[in-house]
Motif scaffolding. Structure first.
Motif, PDB file in Angstrom:
ATOM      1  N   MET A   1       4.917  13.521   3.677  1.00 50.20           N
ATOM      2  CA  MET A   1       3.583  13.913   4.092  1.00 50.20           C
ATOM      3  C   MET A   1       2.769  14.420   2.895  1.00 50.20           C
ATOM      4  O   MET A   1       1.592  14.134   2.794  1.00 50.20           O
ATOM      5  N   LYS A   2       3.447  15.166   2.031  1.00 53.40           N
ATOM      6  CA  LYS A   2       2.755  15.699   0.857  1.00 53.40           C
ATOM      7  C   LYS A   2       2.256  14.564  -0.041  1.00 53.40           C
ATOM      8  O   LYS A   2       1.153  14.616  -0.575  1.00 53.40           O
ATOM      9  N   LYS A   3       3.075  13.521  -0.178  1.00 57.21           N
ATOM     10  CA  LYS A   3       2.698  12.366  -0.993  1.00 57.21           C
ATOM     11  C   LYS A   3       1.462  11.675  -0.405  1.00 57.21           C
ATOM     12  O   LYS A   3       0.552  11.268  -1.132  1.00 57.21           O
ATOM     13  N   PHE A   4       1.434  11.554   0.919  1.00 55.05           N
ATOM     14  CA  PHE A   4       0.293  10.944   1.607  1.00 55.05           C
ATOM     15  C   PHE A   4      -0.983  11.757   1.373  1.00 55.05           C
ATOM     16  O   PHE A   4      -2.040  11.204   1.081  1.00 55.05           O
ATOM     17  N   LEU A   5      -0.897  13.062   1.490  1.00 58.23           N
ATOM     18  CA  LEU A   5      -2.058  13.926   1.267  1.00 58.23           C
ATOM     19  C   LEU A   5      -2.541  13.861  -0.180  1.00 58.23           C
ATOM     20  O   LEU A   5      -3.747  13.913  -0.442  1.00 58.23           O
ATOM     21  N   MET A   6      -1.611  13.721  -1.111  1.00 59.45           N
ATOM     22  CA  MET A   6      -1.997  13.595  -2.509  1.00 59.45           C
ATOM     23  C   MET A   6      -2.738  12.279  -2.750  1.00 59.45           C
ATOM     24  O   MET A   6      -3.695  12.233  -3.516  1.00 59.45           O
ATOM     25  N   LYS A   7      -2.324  11.222  -2.061  1.00 58.73           N
ATOM     26  CA  LYS A   7      -3.023   9.945  -2.187  1.00 58.73           C
ATOM     27  C   LYS A   7      -4.432  10.029  -1.609  1.00 58.73           C
ATOM     28  O   LYS A   7      -5.370   9.472  -2.173  1.00 58.73           O
ATOM     29  N   ILE A   8      -4.583  10.716  -0.495  1.00 66.25           N
ATOM     30  CA  ILE A   8      -5.912  10.894   0.093  1.00 66.25           C
ATOM     31  C   ILE A   8      -6.795  11.711  -0.837  1.00 66.25           C
ATOM     32  O   ILE A   8      -7.968  11.381  -1.049  1.00 66.25           O
TER      33      ILE A   8
END
Length: 94
Positions: A1-8
């Protein structure tokens, strides 16, 4: 989830860097106007009204504020209309 938020976060920061705050404002306003007007009236009339608002804003800037006519802002307006139409279509399907 953290990786996804960093991409956003990266996507948003890159968008602001490319479009600028003014371009992003044009995009968001046209997106919201499209989302409000499309359910209330004919699709093409809603698109025409939002385009006229964007062109009118640029003409106002050119003649009242003595700044240049920005095609980048008009492109952001069109992208905002497309995003707004996508949101309306997604909501209609769901």
């Amino acid at each position: 989830m953290k990786k996804f938020l960093m991409k956003i976060e990266l996507l948003v920061s890159n968008s602001i860097a490319v479009l600028g705050a003014d371009g992003l404002a044009h995009l968001l306003v046209c997106m919201m106007l499209t989302m409000v007007l499309v359910p209330l009236m004919n699709l093409w009339l809603a698109i025409l009204i939002v385009l006229c608002v964007g062109i009118g804003k640029e003409l106002y800037d050119k003649f009242a504020k003595n700044t240049e006519f920005s095609t980048k802002d008009l492109i952001c307006d069109v992208i905002g209309i497309i995003f707004g139409l996508c949101f309306v279509a997604f909501y209609a399907i769901k």
